[in-house]
Design an enzyme around this catalytic site. Structure first.
Site, PDB file in Angstrom:
ATOM      1  N   LYS A 134     -30.790 -32.516 100.207  1.00 51.15           N
ATOM      2  CA  LYS A 134     -32.042 -32.112  99.562  1.00 51.15           C
ATOM      3  C   LYS A 134     -33.210 -32.269 100.526  1.00 51.15           C
ATOM      4  CE  LYS A 134     -34.981 -31.969  95.636  1.00 51.15           C
ATOM      5  NZ  LYS A 134     -35.185 -32.150  94.218  1.00 51.15           N
ATOM      6  N   GLU A 169     -41.524 -24.377  97.923  1.00 44.61           N
ATOM      7  CA  GLU A 169     -40.648 -23.363  97.326  1.00 44.61           C
ATOM      8  C   GLU A 169     -41.173 -21.942  97.479  1.00 44.61           C
ATOM      9  OE1 GLU A 169     -38.733 -24.591  93.661  1.00 44.61           O
ATOM     10  OE2 GLU A 169     -38.217 -22.527  93.211  1.00 44.61           O
ATOM     11  N   ARG A 207     -36.073 -23.238  99.312  1.00 42.89           N
ATOM     12  CA  ARG A 207     -35.958 -24.328  98.331  1.00 42.89           C
ATOM     13  C   ARG A 207     -35.396 -23.829  97.007  1.00 42.89           C
ATOM     14  NH1 ARG A 207     -40.004 -29.458  97.113  1.00 42.89           N
ATOM     15  NH2 ARG A 207     -38.794 -30.234  95.354  1.00 42.89           N
ATOM     16  N   HIS A 221     -31.084 -23.706  82.423  1.00 40.47           N
ATOM     17  CA  HIS A 221     -32.327 -23.866  81.660  1.00 40.47           C
ATOM     18  C   HIS A 221     -32.301 -23.013  80.397  1.00 40.47           C
ATOM     19  CE1 HIS A 221     -35.019 -25.439  85.193  1.00 40.47           C
ATOM     20  NE2 HIS A 221     -34.273 -26.376  84.647  1.00 40.47           N
ATOM     21  N   HIS A 242     -29.347 -32.029  80.599  1.00 42.58           N
ATOM     22  CA  HIS A 242     -29.715 -31.167  81.724  1.00 42.58           C
ATOM     23  C   HIS A 242     -28.555 -30.924  82.707  1.00 42.58           C
ATOM     24  CE1 HIS A 242     -32.276 -29.370  84.782  1.00 42.58           C
ATOM     25  NE2 HIS A 242     -31.794 -30.237  85.664  1.00 42.58           N
TER      26      HIS A 242
HETATM   27  N1  NAD Z   1     -38.471 -33.060  89.827  1.00 39.02           N
HETATM   28  C1  NAD Z   1     -37.344 -32.500  90.164  1.00 39.02           C
HETATM   29  O1  NAD Z   1     -37.150 -32.043  91.294  1.00 39.02           O
HETATM   30  C2  NAD Z   1     -36.240 -32.462  89.150  1.00 39.02           C
HETATM   31  C3  NAD Z   1     -34.935 -32.107  89.554  1.00 39.02           C
HETATM   32  C4  NAD Z   1     -33.914 -32.151  88.609  1.00 39.02           C
HETATM   33  C5  NAD Z   1     -34.181 -32.525  87.296  1.00 39.02           C
HETATM   34  N2  NAD Z   1     -35.455 -32.854  86.952  1.00 39.02           N
HETATM   35  C6  NAD Z   1     -35.760 -33.277  85.583  1.00 39.02           C
HETATM   36  O2  NAD Z   1     -35.072 -34.508  85.341  1.00 39.02           O
HETATM   37  C7  NAD Z   1     -34.855 -34.641  83.933  1.00 39.02           C
HETATM   38  C8  NAD Z   1     -33.435 -35.095  83.693  1.00 39.02           C
HETATM   39  O3  NAD Z   1     -33.263 -36.331  84.347  1.00 39.02           O
HETATM   40  P1  NAD Z   1     -32.207 -37.394  83.800  1.00 39.02           P
HETATM   41  O4  NAD Z   1     -30.918 -36.719  83.561  1.00 39.02           O
HETATM   42  O5  NAD Z   1     -32.270 -38.561  84.689  1.00 39.02           O
HETATM   43  O6  NAD Z   1     -32.788 -37.688  82.345  1.00 39.02           O
HETATM   44  P2  NAD Z   1     -33.499 -38.978  81.716  1.00 39.02           P
HETATM   45  O7  NAD Z   1     -34.576 -39.488  82.545  1.00 39.02           O
HETATM   46  O8  NAD Z   1     -33.811 -38.599  80.306  1.00 39.02           O
HETATM   47  O9  NAD Z   1     -32.316 -40.038  81.698  1.00 39.02           O
HETATM   48  C9  NAD Z   1     -31.173 -39.775  80.929  1.00 39.02           C
HETATM   49  C10 NAD Z   1     -30.933 -40.896  79.899  1.00 39.02           C
HETATM   50  O10 NAD Z   1     -30.403 -42.002  80.602  1.00 39.02           O
HETATM   51  C11 NAD Z   1     -31.173 -43.158  80.344  1.00 39.02           C
HETATM   52  N3  NAD Z   1     -31.125 -43.950  81.550  1.00 39.02           N
HETATM   53  C12 NAD Z   1     -31.666 -43.658  82.765  1.00 39.02           C
HETATM   54  N4  NAD Z   1     -31.318 -44.578  83.662  1.00 39.02           N
HETATM   55  C13 NAD Z   1     -30.539 -45.476  83.021  1.00 39.02           C
HETATM   56  C14 NAD Z   1     -29.839 -46.629  83.416  1.00 39.02           C
HETATM   57  N5  NAD Z   1     -29.830 -47.060  84.685  1.00 39.02           N
HETATM   58  N6  NAD Z   1     -29.144 -47.318  82.471  1.00 39.02           N
HETATM   59  C15 NAD Z   1     -29.086 -46.890  81.184  1.00 39.02           C
HETATM   60  N7  NAD Z   1     -29.700 -45.772  80.764  1.00 39.02           N
HETATM   61  C16 NAD Z   1     -30.417 -45.080  81.666  1.00 39.02           C
HETATM   62  C17 NAD Z   1     -32.526 -42.677  79.938  1.00 39.02           C
HETATM   63  O11 NAD Z   1     -33.182 -43.615  79.120  1.00 39.02           O
HETATM   64  C18 NAD Z   1     -32.188 -41.394  79.200  1.00 39.02           C
HETATM   65  O12 NAD Z   1     -31.857 -41.686  77.881  1.00 39.02           O
HETATM   66  C19 NAD Z   1     -35.161 -33.298  83.325  1.00 39.02           C
HETATM   67  O13 NAD Z   1     -36.404 -33.381  82.668  1.00 39.02           O
HETATM   68  C20 NAD Z   1     -35.257 -32.359  84.511  1.00 39.02           C
HETATM   69  O14 NAD Z   1     -36.139 -31.291  84.281  1.00 39.02           O
HETATM   70  C21 NAD Z   1     -36.473 -32.840  87.844  1.00 39.02           C
END
Ligand code: NAD
Length: 383
Positions: free
Chosen positions: A241, A251, A255, A266, A281
């Site tokens: 990345k 981007e 990217r 999505h 996701h």
């Molecule tokens: N900014 C970027 O470049 C980028 C890239 C990819 C995804 N995203 C975004 O990221 C989001 C998805 O991220 P995600 O999958 O981490 O979701 P999230 O942050 O909702 O975490 C998923 C779940 O896991 C739990 N959790 C997280 N860490 C934990 C841990 N260590 N122990 C226990 N529970 C834990 C959280 O409370 C949540 O319920 C989406 O909103 C997506 O759009 C952003």
């Protein structure tokens, strides 16, 4: 390779792997290793002597890891306040964003201080966006706690909240000044969330690292078990990345490759009303990547063997790989196409897709005819 660690093994601090994101004056380091949270306070004190911090997390992450983060900060003499929001995508919303911004201001976090995003992608995106705008920009540190966040969302500086029209439509590019990825934090992540994050790991192999994909096919069980293979997979993903982000921070070109699987993904997330019980996701990305490979073979740019190989790998790790794997009914193909049209990768009516010529050979295809997408969706739809 040594025997993988189990979640029940005591956390040992290993020498971290360092990956640099080379962005000139906005460059920063990602530290990856097991047990690194204990070093957070020292790292912050060294980076920004005298800074106060606000640690933003969600209730679930706070329950598991906030005390350890606070202890590390306190031990290094870093003054810290905590801002905790409900877990889930629903927190990437204006009301929660307002709460976080107001809390940062109330805690008197100034330009010389730091915001720490302790959580998954939701917290990284939300706290990062708050940091981007409060007092016209505060520096922030990513402490990603989900696999998805450690390999993807904490790196590269995209921050956002969601609009009622779609995901991530309100945001800013705002690079962190440091990323600390402690692979032991993933031990408390649910198996489902870990698997979902793994889809993004596999994505890097599929984009332009075919050897990494081969390695994952052979070693994914060790990645899931923890230990050195997990650290290696996270570090390789961050390297992949970081390379793409360094080439194209905002981007305007390459990217977009990182969106492999995301256009379909999505749309499926929107079609299921962002209901995490049906689809999270990373699962949307897994199905989206499989669809992107199938679509590429249907357009005769890739062999169906590659789509089959990917589908077999997703099945092996227990990820969904086709629309039929999503519980509950889906909107028809025409409405799914509507969700794709709402995706931000649409420019002047033409559909932009990340397609592939094979494993590790993804490319950006502009002007993909909507009629081709519609007939592919009709063909792939479970109904
Ligand atoms: N900014 C970027 O470049 C980028 C890239 C990819 C995804 N995203 C975004 O990221 C989001 C998805 O991220 P995600 O999958 O981490 O979701 P999230 O942050 O909702 O975490 C998923 C779940 O896991 C739990 N959790 C997280 N860490 C934990 C841990 N260590 N122990 C226990 N529970 C834990 C959280 O409370 C949540 O319920 C989406 O909103 C997506 O759009 C952003």
């Amino acid at each position: 390779m040594t025997a993988p660690l189990r979640a029940s093994d005591p956390v040992q601090v290993c020498d971290p792997v360092k990956v640099k994101v080379a962005l000139g004056e906005r460059s920063y380091d990602i530290f990856i290793g097991r047990g690194l949270l204990a070093s957070l306070g020292q790292r912050i004190a060294a980076l920004r002597p005298g800074a106060k911090v606000a640690v933003v997390s969600d209730e679930t992450v706070a329950r598991h890891h906030l005390a350890a983060a606070q202890a590390s900060l306190a031990a290094a003499g870093v003054e810290a306040t905590a801002v905790t929001v409900p877990p889930g995508e629903g927190s990437k919303s204006f009301p929660v964003f307002e709460t976080v911004c107001e809390a940062l201001i109330a805690a008197r976090i100034e330009r010389a201080d730091l915001v720490v995003a302790l959580g998954g992608g939701v917290i990284g995106d939300l706290a990062g966006f708050a940091a981007a705008v409060v007092r016209r920009g505060l520096d922030f540190v990513q402490v990603p706690t989900s696999l998805l966040a450690q390999v993807d969302s904490s790196v590269g500086g995209k921050t956002a909240i969601d609009s009622r029209h779609g995901k991530n439509l309100i945001g800013a590019f705002h690079q962190p000044v440091l990323v600390v990825a402690d692979s032991a934090l993933l031990d408390t992540l649910s198996a489902r969330e870990f698997r979902a994050g793994y889809a993004e790991v596999a994505k890097y192999g599929l984009i332009d690292r075919p050897d990494f994909f081969v390695w994952l096919e052979a070693n994914w069980r060790d990645v899931f078990a923890g230990g050195p293979a997990r650290v290696h997979a996270i570090a390789e993903s961050c390297r992949a990345k970081a390379e793409i982000v360094a080439r194209d921070e905002f981007e305007t070109g390459d990217r977009a490759l990182l969106n492999l699987g995301h256009t379909f993904g999505h749309a499926l997330e929107a079609a299921t009303g962002y209901d995490g019980a049906r689809l999270v996701h990373g699962e949307g990305v897994a199905i989206g990547m499989a669809l992107a490979h199938r679509f590429s073979s249907r357009l005769n740019v890739a062999s169906p063997d590659d789509a089959e190989r990917l589908e077999a790998h997703l099945r092996a790790v227990g990820l969904p790989w086709r629309m039929a794997d999503i519980p509950g009914p889906l909107p028809d193909a025409q409405r799914l196409l509507g969700y794709i049209g709402q995706d931000k990768k649409v420019q002047r009516g033409a559909l932009t897709f990340i397609l592939t010529r094979g494993i590790g050979e993804s490319f950006i295809a502009k002007d993909v005819p909507a009629s081709e997408v519609l007939s592919f969706l009709q063909h792939s739809h479970p109904a």
